[in-house]
Design an enzyme around this catalytic site. Structure first.
Site, PDB file in Angstrom:
ATOM      1  N   CYS A 199      -0.374   4.185   1.986  1.00 23.37           N
ATOM      2  CA  CYS A 199      -0.189   4.029   3.430  1.00 23.37           C
ATOM      3  C   CYS A 199       1.265   4.239   3.841  1.00 23.37           C
ATOM      4  O   CYS A 199       1.555   4.881   4.847  1.00 23.37           O
ATOM      5  CB  CYS A 199      -0.584   2.628   3.878  1.00 23.37           C
ATOM      6  SG  CYS A 199      -2.085   2.016   3.127  1.00 23.37           S
ATOM      7  N   ASP A 200       2.201   3.687   3.076  1.00 25.02           N
ATOM      8  CA  ASP A 200       3.574   3.576   3.566  1.00 25.02           C
ATOM      9  C   ASP A 200       4.610   4.384   2.788  1.00 25.02           C
ATOM     10  O   ASP A 200       5.763   4.449   3.210  1.00 25.02           O
ATOM     11  CB  ASP A 200       3.989   2.090   3.572  1.00 25.02           C
ATOM     12  CG  ASP A 200       3.121   1.281   4.530  1.00 25.02           C
ATOM     13  OD1 ASP A 200       2.730   1.838   5.573  1.00 25.02           O
ATOM     14  OD2 ASP A 200       2.815   0.116   4.236  1.00 25.02           O
ATOM     15  N   CYS A 253       0.837  -1.197   0.000  1.00 21.06           N
ATOM     16  CA  CYS A 253       0.000   0.000   0.000  1.00 21.06           C
ATOM     17  C   CYS A 253       0.871   1.246   0.000  1.00 21.06           C
ATOM     18  O   CYS A 253       1.340   1.681   1.056  1.00 21.06           O
ATOM     19  CB  CYS A 253      -0.939  -0.018   1.207  1.00 21.06           C
ATOM     20  SG  CYS A 253      -1.981   1.442   1.307  1.00 21.06           S
TER      21      CYS A 253
HETATM   22  P1  FAD Z   1     -10.297  -5.546   6.544  1.00 21.19           P
HETATM   23  O1  FAD Z   1      -9.505  -4.615   7.363  1.00 21.19           O
HETATM   24  O2  FAD Z   1      -9.622  -6.315   5.458  1.00 21.19           O
HETATM   25  O3  FAD Z   1     -11.007  -6.570   7.543  1.00 21.19           O
HETATM   26  C1  FAD Z   1     -11.675  -7.685   7.057  1.00 21.19           C
HETATM   27  C2  FAD Z   1     -12.209  -8.452   8.238  1.00 21.19           C
HETATM   28  O4  FAD Z   1     -13.040  -9.514   7.755  1.00 21.19           O
HETATM   29  C3  FAD Z   1     -11.161  -9.105   9.127  1.00 21.19           C
HETATM   30  O5  FAD Z   1     -11.482  -8.837  10.465  1.00 21.19           O
HETATM   31  C4  FAD Z   1     -11.312 -10.604   8.841  1.00 21.19           C
HETATM   32  O6  FAD Z   1     -11.005 -11.406   9.973  1.00 21.19           O
HETATM   33  C5  FAD Z   1     -12.796 -10.657   8.533  1.00 21.19           C
HETATM   34  N1  FAD Z   1     -13.239 -11.823   7.775  1.00 21.19           N
HETATM   35  C6  FAD Z   1     -12.838 -12.265   6.557  1.00 21.19           C
HETATM   36  N2  FAD Z   1     -13.489 -13.394   6.235  1.00 21.19           N
HETATM   37  C7  FAD Z   1     -14.344 -13.656   7.278  1.00 21.19           C
HETATM   38  C8  FAD Z   1     -15.292 -14.686   7.568  1.00 21.19           C
HETATM   39  N3  FAD Z   1     -15.504 -15.686   6.705  1.00 21.19           N
HETATM   40  N4  FAD Z   1     -15.963 -14.643   8.743  1.00 21.19           N
HETATM   41  C9  FAD Z   1     -15.774 -13.642   9.619  1.00 21.19           C
HETATM   42  N5  FAD Z   1     -14.913 -12.648   9.398  1.00 21.19           N
HETATM   43  C10 FAD Z   1     -14.200 -12.663   8.248  1.00 21.19           C
HETATM   44  N6  FAD Z   1      -5.279   2.122   4.957  1.00 21.19           N
HETATM   45  C11 FAD Z   1      -5.187   3.393   5.396  1.00 21.19           C
HETATM   46  O7  FAD Z   1      -6.151   4.148   5.290  1.00 21.19           O
HETATM   47  N7  FAD Z   1      -4.048   3.842   6.012  1.00 21.19           N
HETATM   48  C12 FAD Z   1      -2.954   3.058   6.201  1.00 21.19           C
HETATM   49  O8  FAD Z   1      -1.931   3.507   6.722  1.00 21.19           O
HETATM   50  C13 FAD Z   1      -3.030   1.700   5.756  1.00 21.19           C
HETATM   51  N8  FAD Z   1      -1.986   0.863   5.930  1.00 21.19           N
HETATM   52  C14 FAD Z   1      -2.090  -0.436   5.495  1.00 21.19           C
HETATM   53  C15 FAD Z   1      -1.007  -1.276   5.702  1.00 21.19           C
HETATM   54  C16 FAD Z   1      -1.080  -2.596   5.309  1.00 21.19           C
HETATM   55  C17 FAD Z   1       0.106  -3.521   5.553  1.00 21.19           C
HETATM   56  C18 FAD Z   1      -2.261  -3.081   4.662  1.00 21.19           C
HETATM   57  C19 FAD Z   1      -2.354  -4.526   4.239  1.00 21.19           C
HETATM   58  C20 FAD Z   1      -3.331  -2.233   4.442  1.00 21.19           C
HETATM   59  C21 FAD Z   1      -3.250  -0.899   4.847  1.00 21.19           C
HETATM   60  N9  FAD Z   1      -4.310  -0.023   4.649  1.00 21.19           N
HETATM   61  C22 FAD Z   1      -4.233   1.265   5.118  1.00 21.19           C
HETATM   62  C23 FAD Z   1      -5.556  -0.441   3.990  1.00 21.19           C
HETATM   63  C24 FAD Z   1      -6.606  -0.738   5.070  1.00 21.19           C
HETATM   64  O9  FAD Z   1      -6.056  -1.629   6.001  1.00 21.19           O
HETATM   65  C25 FAD Z   1      -7.871  -1.320   4.436  1.00 21.19           C
HETATM   66  O10 FAD Z   1      -8.358  -0.447   3.440  1.00 21.19           O
HETATM   67  C26 FAD Z   1      -8.944  -1.523   5.499  1.00 21.19           C
HETATM   68  O11 FAD Z   1      -8.467  -2.312   6.558  1.00 21.19           O
HETATM   69  C27 FAD Z   1     -10.181  -2.185   4.901  1.00 21.19           C
HETATM   70  O12 FAD Z   1     -11.085  -2.379   5.922  1.00 21.19           O
HETATM   71  P2  FAD Z   1     -12.250  -3.447   5.842  1.00 21.19           P
HETATM   72  O13 FAD Z   1     -13.018  -3.279   7.086  1.00 21.19           O
HETATM   73  O14 FAD Z   1     -12.940  -3.360   4.553  1.00 21.19           O
HETATM   74  O15 FAD Z   1     -11.539  -4.879   5.814  1.00 21.19           O
END
Ligand code: FAD
Ligand code: NAP
Length: 312
Positions: free
Chosen positions: A140-141, A137
């Site tokens: 992000c980084d 990302c």
């Molecule tokens: P996610 O955070 O992907 O969460 C998905 C959830 O679904 C998890 O809790 C998982 O356990 C759950 N899940 C999946 N399948 C199932 C299932 N079958 N049953 C129950 N639960 C399930 N964004 C920023 O804005 N700033 C940053 O600095 C930043 N840094 C990042 C650094 C890294 C290394 C990464 C990988 C991403 C970064 N991002 C950042 C992006 C950000 O993390 C994502 O955009 C954000 O987390 C998406 O949120 P979400 O709630 O859609 O899903």
């Protein structure tokens, strides 16, 4: 089936989208229930500093921020269980969901917030230095690599976009692509090629990420034309070979695009099944940020609340 296993709102996933949906539906008196999945807190628990989430002027550690998200939603009544949803039946109402220990639940509405997972090459050193020079990302980084040299792996739009963005900070960005032609759209290719700070290494693959106790120090390259191997000293390695939305659970049930992102009726969050809403990276091939995921979580909660009211 006990009454405790019936919910007005069942939230699948505990990233920024899931917790925000939990906060809003809890405050709407809908007694939401959340299964966190195997990564409680979501993708941000795999990173260190988050510097672009509004409200944290000094930045915040990803895992710490997600504990705060949980606390805030739980304070208003979100019920959280640390389980995975293994199977769903969305063909009947109330909807039926099964957790990984076999527990069956029913729900009047479902909010899918299962996120997406960045793809990595799965080469030595990659997971070891994740968050310490290895990233997927740039938004992000990128900021952490001012005046340093980096590599970006991939030849699609994501790689071009990430490489271009990274040149704001980095002194040089090598784009490493396994073929001699890019998959990226013409306009993205042209922009990357016109950027003096970007150098393309064609028909080349990364075989290993090297580091020390401070983080990444370089990558090992293999030139596919000559079979020559060499070390390229860089401070950062960005994987840009695509994302995989976590939607296997919904194959053949909810409509998805070719990559597997859930289709929602933008600007809303309704999926192709009435009463089932999707929020965050699972339905967002474009922005993929914590703030946009949280925003969609809020929208899904409001959509679910209004839909439930219409059913009453
Ligand atoms: P996610 O955070 O992907 O969460 C998905 C959830 O679904 C998890 O809790 C998982 O356990 C759950 N899940 C999946 N399948 C199932 C299932 N079958 N049953 C129950 N639960 C399930 N964004 C920023 O804005 N700033 C940053 O600095 C930043 N840094 C990042 C650094 C890294 C290394 C990464 C990988 C991403 C970064 N991002 C950042 C992006 C950000 O993390 C994502 O955009 C954000 O987390 C998406 O949120 P979400 O709630 O859609 O899903
Ligand atoms: P993508 O188009 O699938 O491209 C992935 C790239 O990574 C390809 O160049 C592929 O190489 C390479 N790759 C995949 N696996 C690899 C491996 N194991 N080793 C080495 N290289 C590997 O994915 P994307 O770039 O993430 O784009 C996904 C979608 O989002 C596309 O539809 C894209 O247009 C869209 N998108 C749009 C924008 C925009 O318009 N601003 C920005 C980002 C993404 P090959 O080419 O050899 O297969």
């Amino acid at each position: 089936m006990t009454q405790a296993n019936h919910h007005k709102v069942f939230i699948i996933g505990s990233g920024p989208a899931g917790y925000t949906a939990g906060l809003y539906t809890a405050r709407a008196d809908l007694s939401p229930y959340m299964a966190t999945g195997v990564q409680p807190g979501g993708q941000l628990t795999t990173t260190t500093d988050v510097e672009n989430y509004p409200g944290f002027p000094e930045g915040v550690m990803g895992p710490e921020m997600m504990v705060l998200f949980e606390k805030q939603a739980v304070r208003f009544g979100l019920e959280v269980v640390y389980k995975m949803v293994e199977k769903v039946d969305l063909s009947v109402r109330p909807f039926r969901l099964w957790e990984d220990d076999g527990t069956e639940h029913t729900a009047d509405s479902v909010i899918v917030a299962t996120g997406a997972t960045a793809k990595y090459l799965n080469i030595p050193g990659e997971q070891e230095y994740l968050g310490r020079g290895v990233s997927a990302c740039a938004t992000c980084d990128g900021f952490f690599f001012r005046d340093q040299e980096l590599v970006v792996v991939g030849g699609g739009d994501t790689a071009m976009e990430e490489a271009h963005f990274l040149t704001k900070f980095a002194s040089k960005v090598y784009v490493i692509h396994r073929r001699d032609t890019l998959r990226a759209s013409k306009i993205m290719q042209e922009r990357a090629m016109a950027n003096d700070k970007i150098e393309f290494l064609w028909e080349t693959v990364v075989t290993e990420v090297k580091g020390d106790d401070k983080g990444v120090v370089g990558v090992e390259l293999l030139d596919l034309k000559t079979d020559e191997r060499r070390h390229l000293p860089v401070a950062g390695y960005f994987s840009a070979i695509g994302h995989k939305p976590n939607t296997d659970l919904f194959k053949g049930i909810l409509e998805m695009d070719d990559v597997g992102y859930l289709k929602v009726d933008a600007p809303g969050t309704s999926t192709t099944i009435e009463g089932v809403f999707a929020a965050g990276d699972v339905a967002d091939p474009i922005y993929r940020q914590a703030i946009t995921a949280a925003g969609m979580g809020c929208a899904a909660a409001i959509d679910a609340e209004r839909w439930l009211e219409d059913q009453a």
